[in-house]
Design a protein around this motif. Structure first.
Motif, PDB file in Angstrom:
ATOM      1  N   MET A   1       0.843  -1.204   0.000  1.00  0.00           N
ATOM      2  CA  MET A   1       0.000   0.000   0.000  1.00  0.00           C
ATOM      3  C   MET A   1       0.874   1.248   0.000  1.00  0.00           C
ATOM      4  SD  MET A   1      -3.311   0.339  -0.007  1.00  0.00           S
ATOM      5  CE  MET A   1      -4.041  -1.036   0.913  1.00  0.00           C
ATOM      6  N   ASN A   2       0.504   2.167  -0.875  1.00  0.00           N
ATOM      7  CA  ASN A   2       1.329   3.368  -1.007  1.00  0.00           C
ATOM      8  C   ASN A   2       0.671   4.517  -0.244  1.00  0.00           C
ATOM      9  OD1 ASN A   2       2.935   5.477  -1.911  1.00  0.00           O
ATOM     10  ND2 ASN A   2       3.449   4.291  -3.750  1.00  0.00           N
ATOM     11  N   ASP A   3       1.034   4.679   1.023  1.00  0.00           N
ATOM     12  CA  ASP A   3       0.308   5.603   1.890  1.00  0.00           C
ATOM     13  C   ASP A   3       0.610   7.073   1.635  1.00  0.00           C
ATOM     14  OD1 ASP A   3      -1.186   3.706   3.211  1.00  0.00           O
ATOM     15  OD2 ASP A   3       0.466   3.247   4.587  1.00  0.00           O
ATOM     16  N   SER A   4       1.708   7.345   0.930  1.00  0.00           N
ATOM     17  CA  SER A   4       2.018   8.763   0.687  1.00  0.00           C
ATOM     18  C   SER A   4       1.356   9.306  -0.574  1.00  0.00           C
ATOM     19  CB  SER A   4       3.530   8.976   0.627  1.00  0.00           C
ATOM     20  OG  SER A   4       4.079   8.146  -0.370  1.00  0.00           O
ATOM     21  N   ALA A   5       0.633   8.439  -1.311  1.00  0.00           N
ATOM     22  CA  ALA A   5      -0.050   8.912  -2.529  1.00  0.00           C
ATOM     23  C   ALA A   5      -1.189   9.844  -2.155  1.00  0.00           C
ATOM     24  CB  ALA A   5      -0.570   7.726  -3.330  1.00  0.00           C
ATOM     25  N   ALA A   6      -1.294  10.971  -2.879  1.00  0.00           N
ATOM     26  CA  ALA A   6      -2.385  11.921  -2.631  1.00  0.00           C
ATOM     27  C   ALA A   6      -3.545  11.685  -3.592  1.00  0.00           C
ATOM     28  CB  ALA A   6      -1.880  13.353  -2.780  1.00  0.00           C
ATOM     29  N   VAL A   7      -3.223  11.251  -4.799  1.00  0.00           N
ATOM     30  CA  VAL A   7      -4.249  11.114  -5.822  1.00  0.00           C
ATOM     31  C   VAL A   7      -3.651  10.311  -6.985  1.00  0.00           C
ATOM     32  CG1 VAL A   7      -3.569  13.263  -6.996  1.00  0.00           C
ATOM     33  CG2 VAL A   7      -5.945  12.479  -7.165  1.00  0.00           C
ATOM     34  N   ALA A   8      -4.558   9.708  -7.774  1.00  0.00           N
ATOM     35  CA  ALA A   8      -4.113   9.063  -9.012  1.00  0.00           C
ATOM     36  C   ALA A   8      -4.545   9.941 -10.187  1.00  0.00           C
ATOM     37  CB  ALA A   8      -4.705   7.668  -9.152  1.00  0.00           C
ATOM     38  N   LEU A   9      -3.651  10.084 -11.150  1.00  0.00           N
ATOM     39  CA  LEU A   9      -3.928  10.900 -12.338  1.00  0.00           C
ATOM     40  C   LEU A   9      -3.993   9.972 -13.544  1.00  0.00           C
ATOM     41  CD1 LEU A   9      -1.277  13.698 -11.594  1.00  0.00           C
ATOM     42  CD2 LEU A   9      -3.679  13.569 -10.826  1.00  0.00           C
ATOM     43  N   VAL A  10      -5.014  10.158 -14.377  1.00  0.00           N
ATOM     44  CA  VAL A  10      -5.223   9.229 -15.489  1.00  0.00           C
ATOM     45  C   VAL A  10      -5.443  10.000 -16.796  1.00  0.00           C
ATOM     46  CG1 VAL A  10      -6.674   7.386 -16.423  1.00  0.00           C
ATOM     47  CG2 VAL A  10      -6.246   7.526 -13.939  1.00  0.00           C
ATOM     48  N   VAL A  22       0.659  10.076  -7.579  1.00  0.00           N
ATOM     49  CA  VAL A  22       1.512  11.202  -7.174  1.00  0.00           C
ATOM     50  C   VAL A  22       1.256  11.563  -5.711  1.00  0.00           C
ATOM     51  CG1 VAL A  22       1.645  12.172  -9.496  1.00  0.00           C
ATOM     52  CG2 VAL A  22      -0.151  12.940  -7.934  1.00  0.00           C
ATOM     53  N   ASP A  23       2.284  12.159  -5.087  1.00  0.00           N
ATOM     54  CA  ASP A  23       2.088  12.635  -3.705  1.00  0.00           C
ATOM     55  C   ASP A  23       1.564  14.064  -3.750  1.00  0.00           C
ATOM     56  OD1 ASP A  23       4.165  14.425  -4.094  1.00  0.00           O
ATOM     57  OD2 ASP A  23       5.624  13.273  -2.912  1.00  0.00           O
ATOM     58  N   ARG A  24       1.426  14.688  -2.581  1.00  0.00           N
ATOM     59  CA  ARG A  24       0.753  15.982  -2.599  1.00  0.00           C
ATOM     60  C   ARG A  24       1.641  17.120  -3.112  1.00  0.00           C
ATOM     61  NH1 ARG A  24       0.258  18.300   3.344  1.00  0.00           N
ATOM     62  NH2 ARG A  24       2.379  17.911   4.017  1.00  0.00           N
ATOM     63  N   THR A  25       2.908  16.802  -3.431  1.00  0.00           N
ATOM     64  CA  THR A  25       3.749  17.809  -4.089  1.00  0.00           C
ATOM     65  C   THR A  25       3.900  17.495  -5.575  1.00  0.00           C
ATOM     66  OG1 THR A  25       5.830  16.629  -3.745  1.00  0.00           O
ATOM     67  CG2 THR A  25       5.070  18.072  -1.955  1.00  0.00           C
ATOM     68  N   SER A  26       3.128  16.536  -6.046  1.00  0.00           N
ATOM     69  CA  SER A  26       3.103  16.112  -7.464  1.00  0.00           C
ATOM     70  C   SER A  26       4.274  15.223  -7.854  1.00  0.00           C
ATOM     71  CB  SER A  26       2.967  17.306  -8.415  1.00  0.00           C
ATOM     72  OG  SER A  26       4.223  17.871  -8.679  1.00  0.00           O
ATOM     73  N   GLN A  27       5.042  14.751  -6.873  1.00  0.00           N
ATOM     74  CA  GLN A  27       6.084  13.774  -7.190  1.00  0.00           C
ATOM     75  C   GLN A  27       5.433  12.461  -7.626  1.00  0.00           C
ATOM     76  OE1 GLN A  27       9.558  14.176  -7.209  1.00  0.00           O
ATOM     77  NE2 GLN A  27       8.766  16.287  -7.167  1.00  0.00           N
ATOM     78  N   VAL A  28       5.964  11.874  -8.695  1.00  0.00           N
ATOM     79  CA  VAL A  28       5.404  10.625  -9.201  1.00  0.00           C
ATOM     80  C   VAL A  28       5.929   9.454  -8.367  1.00  0.00           C
ATOM     81  CG1 VAL A  28       5.303   9.045 -11.167  1.00  0.00           C
ATOM     82  CG2 VAL A  28       5.156  11.520 -11.542  1.00  0.00           C
ATOM     83  N   LEU A  29       4.998   8.675  -7.779  1.00  0.00           N
ATOM     84  CA  LEU A  29       5.358   7.532  -6.941  1.00  0.00           C
ATOM     85  C   LEU A  29       5.274   6.222  -7.730  1.00  0.00           C
ATOM     86  CD1 LEU A  29       3.257   8.626  -3.825  1.00  0.00           C
ATOM     87  CD2 LEU A  29       5.682   9.079  -4.273  1.00  0.00           C
ATOM     88  N   GLY A  30       4.509   6.243  -8.784  1.00  0.00           N
ATOM     89  CA  GLY A  30       4.362   5.028  -9.593  1.00  0.00           C
ATOM     90  C   GLY A  30       3.638   5.370 -10.874  1.00  0.00           C
ATOM     91  N   GLU A  31       3.829   4.529 -11.895  1.00  0.00           N
ATOM     92  CA  GLU A  31       3.262   4.843 -13.210  1.00  0.00           C
ATOM     93  C   GLU A  31       2.932   3.558 -13.950  1.00  0.00           C
ATOM     94  OE1 GLU A  31       5.861   7.282 -15.533  1.00  0.00           O
ATOM     95  OE2 GLU A  31       4.634   7.126 -17.337  1.00  0.00           O
ATOM     96  N   ARG A  32       1.820   3.581 -14.694  1.00  0.00           N
ATOM     97  CA  ARG A  32       1.435   2.441 -15.526  1.00  0.00           C
ATOM     98  C   ARG A  32       1.038   2.959 -16.906  1.00  0.00           C
ATOM     99  NH1 ARG A  32       1.452  -2.960 -13.894  1.00  0.00           N
ATOM    100  NH2 ARG A  32      -0.654  -3.290 -14.728  1.00  0.00           N
ATOM    101  N   GLN A  33       1.353   2.186 -17.893  1.00  0.00           N
ATOM    102  CA  GLN A  33       0.986   2.557 -19.260  1.00  0.00           C
ATOM    103  C   GLN A  33       0.428   1.312 -19.936  1.00  0.00           C
ATOM    104  OE1 GLN A  33       4.074   4.757 -21.086  1.00  0.00           O
ATOM    105  NE2 GLN A  33       2.898   5.230 -22.929  1.00  0.00           N
ATOM    106  N   HIS A  53      -5.221  -1.472 -12.586  1.00  0.00           N
ATOM    107  CA  HIS A  53      -3.976  -0.697 -12.652  1.00  0.00           C
ATOM    108  C   HIS A  53      -3.668  -0.038 -11.315  1.00  0.00           C
ATOM    109  CE1 HIS A  53      -2.856  -1.195 -16.850  1.00  0.00           C
ATOM    110  NE2 HIS A  53      -4.150  -1.099 -17.157  1.00  0.00           N
ATOM    111  N   LEU A  54      -4.704   0.453 -10.647  1.00  0.00           N
ATOM    112  CA  LEU A  54      -4.484   1.078  -9.328  1.00  0.00           C
ATOM    113  C   LEU A  54      -3.967   0.042  -8.337  1.00  0.00           C
ATOM    114  CD1 LEU A  54      -7.655   3.365  -9.142  1.00  0.00           C
ATOM    115  CD2 LEU A  54      -5.273   4.094  -9.464  1.00  0.00           C
ATOM    116  N   ALA A  55      -4.536  -1.165  -8.388  1.00  0.00           N
ATOM    117  CA  ALA A  55      -4.079  -2.231  -7.483  1.00  0.00           C
ATOM    118  C   ALA A  55      -2.612  -2.564  -7.748  1.00  0.00           C
ATOM    119  CB  ALA A  55      -4.958  -3.472  -7.668  1.00  0.00           C
ATOM    120  N   ALA A  56      -2.265  -2.628  -9.026  1.00  0.00           N
ATOM    121  CA  ALA A  56      -0.879  -2.945  -9.381  1.00  0.00           C
ATOM    122  C   ALA A  56       0.090  -1.879  -8.878  1.00  0.00           C
ATOM    123  CB  ALA A  56      -0.757  -3.098 -10.896  1.00  0.00           C
ATOM    124  N   LEU A  57      -0.420  -0.663  -8.722  1.00  0.00           N
ATOM    125  CA  LEU A  57       0.428   0.436  -8.213  1.00  0.00           C
ATOM    126  C   LEU A  57       0.378   0.518  -6.696  1.00  0.00           C
ATOM    127  CD1 LEU A  57      -0.431   3.202 -10.851  1.00  0.00           C
ATOM    128  CD2 LEU A  57       1.819   2.157 -10.496  1.00  0.00           C
TER     129      LEU A  57
END
Lengths: 310, 310
Positions: A1-10, A22-33, A53-57
């Motif tokens: 579980m990625n607890d520092s994630a603020a939101v997922a962007l799609v 991404v975290d709340r400063t917009s740093q990318v914590l994980g990415e899927r394509q 995809h969210l589960a995989a991240l």
């Protein structure tokens, strides 16, 4: 579980799906394509594909999501009606639509439409890249976004005041692969360094140029002068891109700048054509811009996710 | 056996074959039509196909034949090299090529090419219709020949001085059936009476018109304003034909006449577009013209067949 994630962007287009945590400063914590674009999905599959995809991240079950692109089209996940021009990009989030069939919060951003008679046009996805550009300080600018359906967009004070879709990429594919010109183009690919590209752009930039009356010259040159496949491909590309740039030149301002959002070989072709038209292309990273736009919308939609907790 | 036949005339295009038996006054004694165009035949089959049609018409074994069209292309029966512009149509027969593999005399007429740099172009078949027009007294005129690849031809003193191929018909097929616009055009057919056709032609006739930047409006109008399939098809046709007429308008002379060689619904569309451009279309029968051109060439090639015997 990625607890520092603020939101997922799609970014969910017709052909591709991209997901960023991404975290709340917009740093990318994980990415899927993935190639699971809207064009290959029925509406009942959107929720499941996104959740996978969210589960995989490692996203938590209550992580909110902001989506841009064709997922909001009538034939997509759920329709997010267009914002009309002049469209204030900072307000896109106000017309976001909640997606059905998911327990978490998922908002789909609207597209932008231009209803004026004779200038009807629509976009879905590009508006979020443009929001990203506005966030980066480009509130008044002309944008060229090459692709299957190129978009040219005039921004004034952070609002889309005018835009135009040009089917250049799709026409190149149809004409080079299926018209009689395929016999001369074969496997040829357009190259911005080829002299035939440059001369075709210059031809398209002359007064009274007519694209359709010049296309057949590609075949005739191959028959009469033995023009090879590479030069035939470069000429077709130059005529099409040149016609697009010639028609849109009227929107270029006194600073001559055109913000160019694209990638790869296509950007090189457009850069060269823009320079030949007297413009100054400024390359921008479309992937970074859409993420920045999604992040801005996410902050407006879910402010509590970004609140200071110190 | 048809003993009064003087010669057989053949129009052999990519898609169709037409054969006429005529007497020495050009009266038609028999006619055959077939989809055995050059595109569906390998070179070794031309002689056999032609002989079968001649036999069905009762032609004698020594009846000579004159052929026009794509049979003379490099990939056809045998190449009949192009006559270069300015091309005197009355002299086409001098560059006719004898076809191989037949015991009778068969001559294939050449096409016409334009080699000037930047204006390269080729035709095969139209030159024989134009020879027919010259025979009918039209030695100085502008011709519009609509089709998959429209031709616009300027004749001066019976010579082709300039011509231009426009891929309008092929583009209409590709765009209406395969581009994103197919979603809005569906089974719609272009109709010259539809107001959307007229307004699209007028749009194309305005200064600074750019075809490719206007195409997507067909899709956008369907999405935003509910435009139906018939109006989408009429608009695409009007933009394409309008762009063609607009570009070629510069060749229209002070008498405003444009000799229009075609048939059916396409001619109605071009007629209307020409009138909107200020021209005066003069409809001509393309089938009659090619026969007249072939007959003139036959008289030059086989004078003994037409000699007075009284």
């Amino acid at each position: 579980m990625n607890d520092s994630a603020a939101v997922a962007l799609v970014d969910w287009g017709t052909s591709n799906l991209r997901v960023w945590l991404v975290d709340r400063t917009s740093q990318v914590l994980g990415e899927r394509q993935s190639p699971e674009g809207m064009g290959s999905l029925t509406p009942d599959r959107f929720a499941g594909v996104l959740e996978a995809h969210l589960a995989a991240l490692g996203a938590s079950d209550d992580l909110p999501v902001v989506v841009a692109g064709m997922a909001g089209a009538r034939a997509g996940w759920i329709e997010a009606p267009y914002v009309e021009t002049p469209a204030p990009l900072g307000d896109l989030f106000r017309q976001a639509v909640a997606a059905p069939g998911v327990s978490r919060r998922v908002h789909i951003l609207p597209g932008v439409c231009q209803r004026q008679a004779g200038g009807e046009d629509v976009m879905r996805g590009e508006e979020t890249q443009l929001l990203g550009a506005v966030e980066a300080g480009l509130r008044d600018a002309l944008f060229c976004m090459p692709g299957t359906h190129s978009k040219w967009v005039s921004l004034e004070d952070g609002r889309v005041v005018h835009f135009n879709t040009v089917m250049t990429g799709e026409l190149f594919q149809l004409i080079s692969r299926q018209s009689i010109l395929r016999l001369s183009i074969g496997e040829g690919r357009a190259d911005d360094h080829h002299p035939a590209f440059r001369s075709a752009v210059e031809e398209a930039l002359t007064a009274d140029f007519s694209l359709t009356t010049r296309l057949f010259s590609i075949r005739a040159r191959a028959l009469l002068a033995g023009a090879d496949e590479a030069s035939a491909a470069a000429r077709l590309s130059g005529l099409l891109i040149g016609a697009e740039v010639a028609a849109m030149r009227t929107f270029i301002g006194p600073d001559r700048r055109v913000q160019l959002i694209g990638s790869g070989a296509l950007n090189d072709l457009y850069s060269q054509a823009l320079v030949l038209a007297g413009a100054e292309p400024v390359p921008l990273d479309g992937g970074a811009l859409v993420r920045r736009g999604l992040f801005a919308a996410a902050k407006a939609l879910y402010p509590e996710r970004f609140a200071e907790t110190a």
